[in-house]
Write an enzyme that holds these catalytic residues in place. Structure first.
Site, short mmCIF file in Angstrom:
data_model
loop_
_atom_site.label_atom_id
_atom_site.label_comp_id
_atom_site.label_asym_id
_atom_site.label_seq_id
_atom_site.Cartn_x
_atom_site.Cartn_y
_atom_site.Cartn_z
N GLU A 165 20.57 43.52 20.98
CA GLU A 165 21.65 43.73 21.96
C GLU A 165 22.86 42.84 21.67
O GLU A 165 24.01 43.27 21.85
CB GLU A 165 21.10 43.42 23.37
CG GLU A 165 22.07 43.68 24.50
CD GLU A 165 22.42 45.17 24.67
OE1 GLU A 165 21.53 45.95 25.01
OE2 GLU A 165 23.60 45.52 24.44
N LYS A 201 30.09 47.02 14.47
CA LYS A 201 29.64 47.25 15.86
C LYS A 201 29.84 48.71 16.26
O LYS A 201 29.00 49.29 16.95
CB LYS A 201 30.40 46.31 16.80
CG LYS A 201 30.03 44.85 16.59
CD LYS A 201 31.02 43.93 17.27
CE LYS A 201 30.63 42.48 17.14
NZ LYS A 201 31.71 41.57 17.52
N1 LIG Z 1 32.96 37.20 15.47
C1 LIG Z 1 32.48 38.05 16.50
C2 LIG Z 1 31.36 37.38 17.22
C3 LIG Z 1 30.62 38.29 18.09
O1 LIG Z 1 30.13 39.33 17.69
C4 LIG Z 1 33.59 38.35 17.48
O2 LIG Z 1 34.59 37.64 17.44
O3 LIG Z 1 33.46 39.30 18.26
#
Ligand SMILES: N[C@@H](CC=O)C(=O)O
Ligand SMILES: NC(=O)C1=CN([C@@H]2O[C@H](COP(=O)(O)OP(=O)(O)OC[C@H]3O[C@@H](n4cnc5c(N)ncnc54)[C@H](OP(=O)(O)O)[C@@H]3O)[C@@H](O)[C@H]2O)C=CC1
Length: 340
Positions: A132, A208
């Site tokens: 998650e 993502k």
């Molecule tokens: N480097 C990422 C860390 C989290 O996923 C971000 O800045 O979103």
């Protein structure tokens, strides 16, 4: 004889996120016991540098540079992977799953490229794999898409999914700060990746979005198929031009169902000031979902940083502790007389 099972955990990494996980377990040691019926203990921690100053106090004898001491320890049931990296980390996670250990990871590089394979290996070995924290930090968007929205036909997922670039753009827009100065701040605050190129180039957001799209549209979406543009070319002049049009520049990830295809992209966009995503600032993330039945829903929260990310990791840990596989393991220990 133990009254409660003590579940032993191997932690891979004790940087920003790993330290947050240790803090969370220290701050509320009763929480996991109350909510899962298990005590937990981090018994070994993988680091690169044994002598580094840490954000948390851990007994030195728990630190190791030898991953085999963790992966091959038969007493360790759960691995929390917060070390980052891709190929070497994949081999470690594969070995853990094949040893019958459950894995929780925050690693989007790993999941965007190898998530389908790792999920299959986890299933074949009867263990859990949760990630998650890999998308949008503290926001429980993967669980919401997988469970609450699973029956719907999702049409579009659009959002701000990188905290570092949102922090940079917000400070450049709101305070006229310089790009280099705020990037350094984001690194100091623990938002940025080990190599911040991944953040500013849009690659982290693309990883993502590939994960989000795969879950939202129930099909594998390859990172290579995501069109990516970063924020490196955003200047104060471009921000001023957007402001003159009544808008702000945001790094937006978008995944859309178009006929039989799913199109995924990441890039800077000018959003009008009254767009809901225009109001998302600092290291906050937000994900806007459109579904045929659902209509619209928006999820908002911290997208990066120590404790917000730890909250998602420890939430996944709780999911493992509550899983039927863990319950079955404890039932076997009760039968063997090890637990009451
Ligand atoms: N480097 C990422 C860390 C989290 O996923 C971000 O800045 O979103
Ligand atoms: N920071 C954030 O806000 C978020 C991060 N993530 C993800 O979480 C993961 C961890 O991020 P973060 O905590 O920021 O990273 P850090 O760089 O702060 O920490 C990484 C940790 O892993 C250890 N480590 C790394 N490589 C090795 C190796 N080869 N062998 C042994 N130890 C190793 C480091 O050891 P040492 O300390 O000795 O150098 C360090 O303790 C990454 O996958 C990241 O993408 C996900 C969401 C948000």
């Amino acid at each position: 004889m133990n009254r409660h099972p003590v579940v032993k955990i191997g932690l891979l990494g004790l940087g920003t996120v790993g330290s947050g996980v240790v803090k969370m377990l220290e701050n509320h040691p009763e929480a996991l016991l109350e909510r899962s019926g298990n005590d937990v203990e981090i018994t070994k921690i993988l680091v690169r540098d044994l002598d580094k100053q840490r954000a948390v106090d851990v007994p030195r004898e728990r630190l190791t540079q030898n991953v085999a001491e963790i992966i091959q320890d038969p007493e360790i049931d759960i691995i929390i992977e917060v070390m980052g990296g891709e190929e070497e980390t994949k081999q470690i996670v594969l070995a853990a799953l094949e040893q019958g250990k459950h894995v929780v990871t925050a690693n989007k590089d790993l999941i965007a490229l190898h998530g389908a394979e790792l999920s299959r290996i986890a299933e074949e070995n009867g263990v859990e794999l949760h990630y998650e924290a890999a998308v949008a930090g503290a926001i429980p968007i993967l669980r919401a898409l997988r469970q609450s929205m699973a029956a719907d036909q999702i049409v579009e997922v659009m959002g701000i999914v990188n905290g570092t670039t949102n922090y940079i753009l917000s400070k450049m827009t709101g305070e006229g700060a310089s790009y280099d100065e705020v990037l350094a701040e984001a690194q100091m605050l623990g938002y940025a990746e080990a190599d911040p190129y991944a953040d500013v180039s849009g690659l982290d957001a693309a990883r993502k979005m590939a994960i989000l799209a795969s879950i939202a549209f129930h099909r594998p979406v390859a990172l290579a198929d995501v069109a990516i543009q970063g924020i490196e070319k955003i200047t104060q002049e471009k921000i001023a031009a957007a402001r003159a049009q009544g808008g702000v520049i945001k790094l937006i990830g978008r995944a859309q169902r178009v006929g039989a295809d799913v199109l995924v992209s990441v890039g800077p966009m000018v959003l009008s000031n009254d767009h809901p995503l225009a109001l998302v600032n600092d290291s906050y993330n937000a994900v806007h979902v459109r579904g045929e039945a659902l209509g619209e829903a928006m999820f908002y929260g911290r997208g990066a940083g120590m404790m917000p990310t730890a909250s998602a990791v420890v939430g996944d840990l709780l999911a493992v502790l509550r899983s039927p596989q863990m319950a079955q393991g404890h039932a076997e220990l009760r039968l063997a007389g090890v637990l009451r």
